[in-house]
Design an enzyme around this catalytic site. Structure first.
Site: not given
Ligand code: PXG
Length: 294
Positions: A154
């Site tokens: 990430k």
């Molecule tokens: N795929 C990607 C590429 C992400 O960035 C997720 C899946 C979901 O993962 P989690 O661990 O959150 O269940 C993410 C997470 C935002 C924002 O500001 C994006 C995410 C998390 C929190 C905020 O758009 N992405």
């Protein structure tokens, strides 16, 4: 940004949001060299704090970045930042940058990584999207492959996701589906994907190029606990077009239904019973579990 002025944590100190600044020579800015987490807290409890900090350290390890604190210290910093801002429900952005260095790619000229923590409020989608479902479209931009940057990291380099989001919005959709280079479904630009077909729940494997989402894992556990059969598969667009139900999971979006994908109406075109149950189970879980803040 919330309406109250915020206290932002940077490297051991709290700054008023207007004074919270990092160097223009930070490699996080110059090269996207760093890692981050988005974390939610509900009802005075931080959801999956350990899992998020653990993933942050794994992302850092993979890019050979040393976080200048222990996992326990980072967890305490997150809780302290929420406390300082007197928040009860909201969102934390935890960022570790490579730190200040020279105008050259080498990370070894950066003396020390910087830890930045912002605690704020968030609203990603309005309630009507949870009631009616989102519109999705396939993006031309593919997920990075395992032979370049591991899609499990990430990192602060989200440009391919940003470009995919631009494509999705340009085509009139609200979220974009990113495929891997083989053309199989990986995930959305910031959320993982699930389909329901014949009562069975399916989601792309992490090896397909999806982030090992923490909400994904929680929802898999909830689904199994509720007695559903669940399979991690190599998923095609066909599997999504022909699904009875389709939903996304992510820290920000929680569990959100999908009504339409590439102009195909999904199922009945409104959230189905499995999705509705998992939305409710997820909300119950986050309201009642997690690391206490106060
Ligand atoms: N795929 C990607 C590429 C992400 O960035 C997720 C899946 C979901 O993962 P989690 O661990 O959150 O269940 C993410 C997470 C935002 C924002 O500001 C994006 C995410 C998390 C929190 C905020 O758009 N992405």
């Amino acid at each position: 940004m919330s309406d109250k002025p915020q206290q932002v944590y940077i490297d051991g100190e709290f700054f008023h949001e207007s004074d919270a600044k990092i160097s223009v020579f930070d490699h996080g800015l110059l090269y996207g060299d760093g890692v981050f987490e988005g974390i939610r807290f509900y009802n005075d409890r931080v959801t999956c704090l350990e899992e998020h900090v653990d993933r942050l350290f794994d992302s850092a390890k993979a890019i050979h970045l040393e976080i200048p604190a222990s996992q326990e210290e980072v967890r305490n910093m997150v809780v302290e930042t929420i406390k300082r801002n007197q928040l009860h429900d909201g969102y934390v952005r935890l960022v570790v940058t490579r730190g200040t260095g020279g105008l050259g790619l080498s990370p070894y000229r950066c003396e020390k990584a910087s830890i930045i923590i912002i605690a704020s409020t968030i609203s990603l989608y309005p309630q009507e999207k949870y009631d009616q479902g989102l519109i999705l479209a396939t993006c031309a931009t593919r997920r990075p492959t395992h032979d370049s940057l591991s899609p499990s990291v990430k990192s602060l380099n989200y440009l391919s996701n940003v470009m995919a989001k631009v494509e999705a919005l340009a085509s009139g959709a609200e979220e974009g589906v990113m495929l891997n280079t083989e053309g199989y479904v990986a995930e959305c630009t910031g959320d993982n994907i699930f389909v329901v077909k014949g009562g069975i729940i399916l989601t792309p494997t992490v090896a397909s190029g999806s982030l090992n989402g923490i909400t994904r894992r929680v929802v898999i556990d909830l689904a199994i606990k509720a007695g559903f059969e669940l399979k991690e598969i190599q998923m095609s667009r066909y599997d999504m077009y022909t699904a009875d139900e389709l939903f996304l999971t992510g820290t920000a979006a929680e569990v959100v239904p999908v009504a339409q994908y590439d102009k195909r109406i999904i199922g009945e075109g409104k959230p189905g019973p499995v999705t509705r149950q998992l939305i409710e189970d997820y909300r119950n879980l986050v309201e009642t579990t997690g690391t206490p803040i106060y």
